[in-house]
Scaffold this motif. Structure first.
Motif, short mmCIF file in Angstrom:
data_model
loop_
_atom_site.label_atom_id
_atom_site.label_comp_id
_atom_site.label_asym_id
_atom_site.label_seq_id
_atom_site.Cartn_x
_atom_site.Cartn_y
_atom_site.Cartn_z
N GLU B 237 121.44 25.49 -46.17
CA GLU B 237 120.35 24.60 -46.60
C GLU B 237 120.87 23.55 -47.57
O GLU B 237 120.52 22.37 -47.50
CB GLU B 237 119.23 25.41 -47.26
N LEU B 238 121.74 24.01 -48.48
CA LEU B 238 122.24 23.09 -49.51
C LEU B 238 123.15 22.03 -48.89
O LEU B 238 123.05 20.84 -49.23
CB LEU B 238 123.02 23.91 -50.56
N LEU B 241 121.02 19.55 -47.13
CA LEU B 241 120.34 18.65 -48.07
C LEU B 241 121.32 17.65 -48.67
O LEU B 241 121.06 16.44 -48.72
CB LEU B 241 119.72 19.51 -49.18
N PRO B 281 114.70 13.90 -50.48
CA PRO B 281 114.75 15.35 -50.70
C PRO B 281 113.47 16.05 -50.26
O PRO B 281 113.53 17.12 -49.63
CB PRO B 281 114.93 15.46 -52.23
N MET B 282 112.33 15.41 -50.55
CA MET B 282 111.06 16.04 -50.19
C MET B 282 110.92 16.11 -48.67
O MET B 282 110.51 17.12 -48.10
CB MET B 282 109.90 15.25 -50.78
N TRP B 283 111.28 15.00 -48.07
CA TRP B 283 111.18 14.91 -46.61
C TRP B 283 112.05 16.01 -45.97
O TRP B 283 111.64 16.69 -45.04
CB TRP B 283 111.67 13.51 -46.18
N LEU B 284 113.26 16.17 -46.50
CA LEU B 284 114.18 17.15 -45.93
C LEU B 284 113.70 18.57 -46.21
O LEU B 284 113.89 19.47 -45.38
CB LEU B 284 115.58 16.92 -46.50
N ALA B 285 113.08 18.73 -47.38
CA ALA B 285 112.53 20.05 -47.69
C ALA B 285 111.46 20.40 -46.67
O ALA B 285 111.37 21.54 -46.19
CB ALA B 285 111.95 20.04 -49.10
N TRP B 286 110.69 19.39 -46.31
CA TRP B 286 109.65 19.60 -45.29
C TRP B 286 110.31 20.00 -43.96
O TRP B 286 109.85 20.91 -43.27
CB TRP B 286 108.82 18.31 -45.15
N GLN B 288 113.13 21.47 -43.56
CA GLN B 288 113.60 22.85 -43.69
C GLN B 288 112.45 23.83 -43.49
O GLN B 288 112.59 24.86 -42.83
CB GLN B 288 114.20 23.06 -45.10
N TRP B 289 111.34 23.48 -44.08
CA TRP B 289 110.19 24.37 -44.01
C TRP B 289 109.65 24.46 -42.58
O TRP B 289 109.38 25.53 -42.08
CB TRP B 289 109.11 23.87 -44.98
#
Lengths: 216, 630
Positions: B237-238, B241, B281-286, B288-289
């Protein structure tokens, strides 16, 4: 000293001429052999006269007395050149001495004082003042400090330095003689000899300057 | 110059294209079809897929172990299996995989590694030699199987593989490895170098452009390194990101830098850049989710489109202003080139356009852009340095001018000061003349006028002589005596000595050299003259002395002048002349000289001592004596 003293007066003031003539009447063996009242006249006549003593006024109407002294010193090396001045201000006197004067007389003196001054100088004396001595000391020291500029620089002997220093402190010849353990006449001799040194140094400079300008 | 830039870019483009477009050299066959099935889920029927096959595009059931069966191409035959030197080239496979030939494992990467470890075999091209003993005599009977362990969002799967002559594929593999791995490391090193240099320049120059450039270069470095690391020490994940945030930061800072460099105030571009960097970062977190690769694709598309729009806007704006000097034009051109490489990467990697997706052109495009911008910045910095030099020169000139003005002002001041001194001296002389010579002459004139029937000649002569002496004294005071006390006293002695002798006084001279006294300038000399005149006149008039001793010496930091007589001593108070003006005058004049006065009994006679301080202020005069009772 030979009996006869021949005097030449260079002076534009007729009153002074009368004063000198009057003074000389006291000494029948002295003669006034010539008189010029302008620089131009003196320049031509004085060097050819047979005078032993020249009385020169520094303030001639048509020229500088110092220049005249320089010419006379070259033409008559054995003669006494006395500056005839009102105030005896040392700054001007030292220039006259450098030009070749061997002494000075103050105008305003009495006839007796004039005769004494001439006698004094004929007997090897040399008038000097504390300020003059001080200036001479400084001058010689400065010349010694910067040698080689004008050829051999004249230096003061130890005795001459002692004499000048005492004169500068206000002592008179008699006191100086006592302090140094020499004769009074010797004090005068020392002073006169350093006048000559001063003038010789100046003469060398003049000749060098003339050579540089192509006059000689 | 511009043509040269164009030519270089064109050559690079052609080179990249040649490397990344797979073609079939003789003896090599590219496999673009494969049979695929899920060994852990027998319900899913096997199916035939075109390569590249991206598992992210399949349903979540496919995000685990997948088995690709590659059909042996008809064209690839051999006479004797023992002498066949064949190999399989896998430009992109993974992230974990193993290769089976006739059910025997011949290669693997990360297959047996623990689950927690991050393995990204997709970062490298793989060359697998086919061992001849395992080959079947009949070529088409060979079973070639590639098992892949997928991971969501990693674009797991299989790209077209090449099967054929081992040596040919080895050459091709080396070529790919050089461009994909070695090239990336070189670019990362260059980016690091440029970044550090830019940050150092920023520290020195404080120019915003350099910090932007430094940040962009370092982001590019991170992005390039995360592209080629096979077993990074970070979690999946890291890495995911980091890689994409680095790209967003690189693009964002670069656009900001371009905007700054081109001197535009394109606000939407500035805001957009920051927004992009902030939202990534937020977009990528989404992503990932949701585990949905489409989200990543949309992000990549957004970044590409935004960069394209910004760059085009800048160029169009510039062209409209018709302000395109060479550096600007060159930077614009190179930026366009970099953008082109970025668009190509997007098309190939995200939208499966033909080409080798693992060979990112943007790596090379960015570094070229970095150098172009660096060169432009150096040019600009040189310009600044020249400006600074010119400014310095003009500053030095201005300073010199001011200095000259100051010097002139100072000279004027000095001239004024000199005039003031001269003026003061003139006044003093006039006063002296008035008090001394003037009064003498007036006295003489009055004598001549008032005396009936002719004046006595001797008295006039005496008066005039006195006047002359007075004048000489004034002139003496003007001689340069430099505070030399003995010479000053000697000069006075020559003027006053004869008069003293005439009055029957013997003068004992005990003067010795003392340090120069700064207080004895022309005015001081005159005061001293007058002082001594007064003292000696007192001696002559009142003391009934036969001898006067004048002496000087140094006592500690004082210079002492004493005048002693051997007369009758000071008279008692009641017999002194009223007022005692003479003595008062002496004290007043001595004070002006900076000397203190002391009167004392000399047994017999009286002594007067003038003490001149060499450094500090003089001690107070002892005037109590004036009123002291005997």
């Amino acid at each position: 000293m030979s009996g006869i003293t021949r005097i030449y007066l260079i002076e534009d003031d007729a009153a002074i001429l009368r004063f000198v003539e009057s003074a000389l009447r006291q000494r029948p063996d002295w003669r006034l052999v010539g008189h010029s009242d302008t620089y131009a006249h003196a320049e031509v006549m004085a060097p050819n006269s047979l005078a032993d003593v020249f009385l020169v006024d520094l303030g001639l109407p048509d020229g500088r007395g110092e220049d005249l002294l320089r010419q006379l010193a070259a033409a008559k090396p054995d003669a006494e050149l006395l500056v005839f001045t009102v105030f005896g201000d040392e700054s001007r006197l030292i220039h006259a001495l450098q030009a070749g004067a061997t002494g000075y007389v103050l105008k305003g003196c009495s006839e007796r004082e004039l005769i004494e001054a001439i006698e004094h100088i004929r007997e090897g004396g040399a008038p000097i003042s504390p300020l003059l001595a001080r200036m001479l000391l400084k001058q010689f020291r400065a010349a010694e400090a910067t040698p080689g500029l004008d050829g051999p620089t004249p230096t003061l002997s130890e005795r001459e330095t002692d004499v000048l220093r005492l004169v500068a402190q206000g002592y008179v010849n008699k006191e100086i003689a006592q302090r140094l353990g020499i004769g009074v006449a010797t004090v005068s001799t020392h002073i006169k000899s350093l006048y000559r040194k001063l003038a010789v140094h100046t003469r060398v400079q003049v000749v060098r300057a003339a050579q540089a300008r192509g006059l000689l | 110059m511009l043509l040269l830039v164009l030519l270089v870019l064109l050559v690079l483009l052609v080179l990249l294209h040649g490397i990344s477009t797979p073609s079939d050299p003789p003896g090599v066959v590219t496999l673009r079809q494969a049979q695929v099935h899920l060994p852990l889920d027998p319900q899913q029927p096997p199916k035939s897929v075109a390569l590249p096959h991206i598992l992210d595009d399949e349903s979540p059931a496919w995000w685990g172990r997948v088995v690709y069966t590659l059909p042996w191409p008809e064209a690839l035959t051999y006479a004797e299996s023992a002498h066949a030197r064949l190999a399989l080239l896998l430009p992109r496979v993974g992230p974990r995989f193993r290769v089976l030939l006739n059910d025997r494992e011949i290669a693997q990467m990360g297959w047996y590694a623990p689950e927690t470890q991050t393995v990204l075999a997709t970062a490298l091209p793989h060359l697998v030699a086919l061992p001849p003993p395992l080959l079947l005599p009949q070529a088409t009977h060979n079973r070639l199987i590639i098992e892949v362990w997928a991971r969501p969002l990693e674009r797991s799967g299989l790209a077209p593989a090449q099967l054929g002559d081992h040596d040919t594929l080895l050459r091709r593999h080396r070529q790919l490895e050089w461009w994909q791995v070695t090239g990336a490391w070189i670019m990362a090193t260059l980016a690091l170098f440029v970044g550090v240099l830019a940050l150092l320049l920023w520290r020195v120059l404080g120019e915003r452009l350099f910090v932007l450039m430094g940040g962009a270069a370092l982001a590019l470095m991170v992005r390039t390194v995360t592209l080629v690391l096979v077993e990074p020490a970070l979690s999946h994940e890291l890495v995911f990101l980091l890689h994409r945030v680095a790209l967003a930061v690189f693009v964002g800072l670069f656009l900001l830098m371009l905007e700054d460099f081109f001197g535009h105030q394109l606000r939407w571009m500035r805001v957009g850049s920051w927004l992009m960097m902030g939202l990534t970062p937020m977009w990528l977190a989404w992503a990932q989710w949701s585990q949905d690769y489409t989200v990543v694709r949309a992000w990549a598309g957004g970044v590409t489109v935004f960069a394209l729009a910004a760059l085009v806007a800048i160029v169009v704006d510039r062209m409209r202003r018709d302000d395109l000097p060479f550096p600007t034009l060159a930077v614009g051109l190179v930026a366009m080139f970099a953008l082109l490489t970025g668009v190509r990467d997007f098309l190939v990697v995200q939208l499966d356009f033909p080409g080798d997706g693992e060979l990112r052109w943007l790596t090379f495009g960015s570094i070229v852009l970095m150098f172009a911008l660096g060169a432009a910045l150096v040019e600009r910095a040189t310009g600044w340095a020249r400006d600074v030099q010119r400014l310095n020169a003009s500053l030095a000139e201005a300073v010199a001018r001011r200095e000259e003005e100051l010097r002139q002002a100072f000279q004027r001041l000095r001239l004024a000061e000199r005039q003031r001194v001269v003026e003061e001296e003139r006044r003093r002389l006039m006063r002296d003349m008035h008090d001394g010579l003037g009064s003498q002459l007036v006295q003489t004139l009055n004598l001549v006028r008032s005396t009936e029937g002719g004046v006595e000649r001797a008295s006039i002569e005496a008066l005039l002589r006195q006047a002359l002496d007075e004048l000489r004294l004034t002139l003496d005071s003007l001689e340069p005596m430099e505070g030399d006390l003995p010479a000053i006293l000697g000069t006075l002695r020559r003027r006053l000595g004869p008069a003293l002798e005439a009055a029957g006084l013997e003068l004992r001279w005990e003067v010795q050299d003392v340090p120069a006294l700064p207080g004895l300038d022309a005015r001081g000399v005159m005061h001293l003259f007058r002082c001594l005149q007064e003292i000696l006149a007192n001696v002559v008039k009142h003391a009934r002395a036969t001898r006067v001793t004048v002496s000087t010496w140094q006592r500690d930091d004082q210079v002492v002048l004493s005048i002693e007589d051997d007369g009758i001593g000071l008279p008692p108070m009641d017999k002194r002349p009223p007022g005692g003006r003479g003595l008062r005058n002496i004290i007043t004049r001595a004070t002006k000289l900076g000397a203190s006065v002391r009167f004392y009994d000399a047994h017999p006679g009286t002594g007067i001592e003038l003490a001149f301080a060499l450094h500090s202020s003089p001690p107070a005069s002892d005037s109590t004596w004036l009123t002291r009772q005997p």
